[in-house]
Design an enzyme around this catalytic site. Structure first.
Site, short mmCIF file in Angstrom:
data_model
loop_
_atom_site.label_atom_id
_atom_site.label_comp_id
_atom_site.label_asym_id
_atom_site.label_seq_id
_atom_site.Cartn_x
_atom_site.Cartn_y
_atom_site.Cartn_z
N HIS A 135 0.86 -1.31 -0.21
CA HIS A 135 0.13 0.01 -0.01
C HIS A 135 0.95 1.17 -0.03
CE1 HIS A 135 -3.66 -2.23 0.42
NE2 HIS A 135 -3.30 -2.73 1.74
N ASP A 170 -3.36 -10.81 -1.61
CA ASP A 170 -4.06 -10.22 -0.40
C ASP A 170 -5.34 -10.09 -0.51
OD1 ASP A 170 -4.27 -8.12 1.54
OD2 ASP A 170 -2.38 -8.71 2.25
N HIS A 172 -6.66 -7.27 0.32
CA HIS A 172 -6.73 -5.86 -0.17
C HIS A 172 -6.02 -5.65 -1.25
CE1 HIS A 172 -7.21 -6.04 4.45
NE2 HIS A 172 -7.87 -5.09 4.32
N ASP A 259 -4.93 -12.66 4.55
CA ASP A 259 -6.25 -12.34 5.19
C ASP A 259 -7.22 -12.73 4.31
OD1 ASP A 259 -5.21 -10.67 3.33
OD2 ASP A 259 -5.41 -8.78 4.41
#
Length: 379
Positions: A135, A170, A172, A259
């Protein structure tokens, strides 16, 4: 090629803390190492255990802006808590804790070491579980990420004239990596993640396919909440695998956040460790030189289980379904009751699955009609 697999680790991973209330717990690295060791996966003759080095500022400046690095260095040396929201520093998400820049340089150093080893031919596969900070932007911290180790390493590989496929598993979206190479045809960025409609970082839609020279080199597969292993594998086989094969990179870089597992507290997907193993085996069997990185995961035992299974797949070793007794004792003392290494199969509720399936089919059809033609893929 000597020992064909490198496992990059340092006991220094445990020297830092985002804070007791922060969801990102660095204890997960020690637990992962202990589980992998208990499973006998570090004594394998194909494995080289490598001490994680620290990246230099000159190396991270290949991507990150000088003014941002100046602030990271200043805050890192100041014992007084600091904040600069222009650079995304000092809020609840990206706290300025003692040694936070040292920690970021350490994780980035591991990823650079993995990339160099694979590019040099010292190892065919290298795994840095302390990497995967997807990120971070050129001059802003985001999503617990201060430096974008994957981008820094990919820039190093590009400087060597290599083409790179980056695949992000991931929950995200890998927004920082996509943004860095959105106009670059030398890097294929692929991200499979929970839809950004109401989920951080609110990006990663199917229509985000790159711009300019990079048009057709950003691939996003967003899942609706409650997507499970069946939908994950369908998307990987139908879209991700053929695009990687068509692109034919010199180096594969993957972000292996766990996750996506159904028991993760921050995401709403319902996948199991079966998806992690499936992808790890595919990456291994592709024959590509492979830099494997860690990523998200906010249940510490899930992280240890997931990455141990991935490392087992990298080595081609079939692991048992249950955790070693001594590791069970270790996590029991931390309040975890897990017994299984490998998840049992899981299906979501019928209505939840139907909505996730319909959403995925719509997105896959969009990619077949709009993305595949850019690569000459006929499906």
């Amino acid at each position: 090629m000597g020992r064909s697999r490198a496992f990059i680790y340092s006991s220094r991973f445990g020297d830092f803390s985002y804070g007791t209330q922060h969801p990102f717990k660095l204890l997960r690295y020690r637990l992962t190492y202990e589980l992998i060791e208990e499973l006998g996966l570090l004594d394998n003759p194909a494995t080289e255990v490598v001490e994680c080095p620290v990246a230099t500022e000159e190396e991270v400046a290949r991507f990150h802006r000088a003014d941002y690095l100046d602030v990271l260095r200043e805050f890192n040396q100041d014992e007084t808590p600091r904040a600069n929201f222009f650079y995304g520093l000092g809020d609840v998400e990206n706290p300025v804790f003692p040694g936070f820049y040292d920690w970021a340089l350490l994780g980035t150093g591991g990823t650079l070491e993995a990339a160099r080893r694979v590019a040099d031919g010292r190892n065919r596969i290298a795994f840095n579980m302390a990497g995967g900070w997807h990120h971070a932007h050129v001059a802003r911290a985001s999503g617990f990420s201060f430096l974008n180790d994957a981008v820094v390493a990919i820039c190093h590989l590009l400087d060597r004239g290599l083409r790179v496929a980056y695949v992000d598993l991931d929950a995200h979206h890998g927004d920082g990596v996509q943004e860095a190479f959105y106009r670059d045809s030398r890097v294929l960025t692929v991200s499979m993640h929970e839809t950004g409609d109401d989920f951080f970082p609110h990006t990663g839609y199917v229509h985000e396919m790159g711009e300019g020279d990079g048009k057709g080199f950003s691939l996003n597969v967003p899942f609706y909440r409650h997507a499970d292993d069946r939908l994950f594998r369908r998307a990987f086989d139908a879209v991700v695998a053929p695009v990687i094969e068509k692109f034919a990179p010199d180096i594969l870089v993957t972000q292996l956040g766990v996750d996506t597992l159904r028991t993760d507290p921050l995401a709403r997907l319902e996948m199991t460790t079966a998806s992690l193993e499936y992808c790890a085996r595919w990456f291994r069997d592709s024959g590509l030189r492979w830099v494997a990185l860690g990523g998200g995961g906010y249940n510490k035992v899930n992280v240890a289980r997931g990455w141990a299974l991935i490392w087992g797949a990298i080595l081609g070793i079939e692991l048992p379904d249950f955790l070693p007794p001594r590791f069970v004792q270790t996590i029991s003392s931390l309040g975890f009751s897990d017994q299984r290494l490998r998840d049992l199969p899981h299906h979501p509720l019928d209505d939840d699955y139907r909505r996730a399936e319909e959403a995925l089919e719509e997105r896959l059809e969009f990619l077949r009609r709009n993305f595949f033609p850019l690569h000459g893929i006929v499906r």
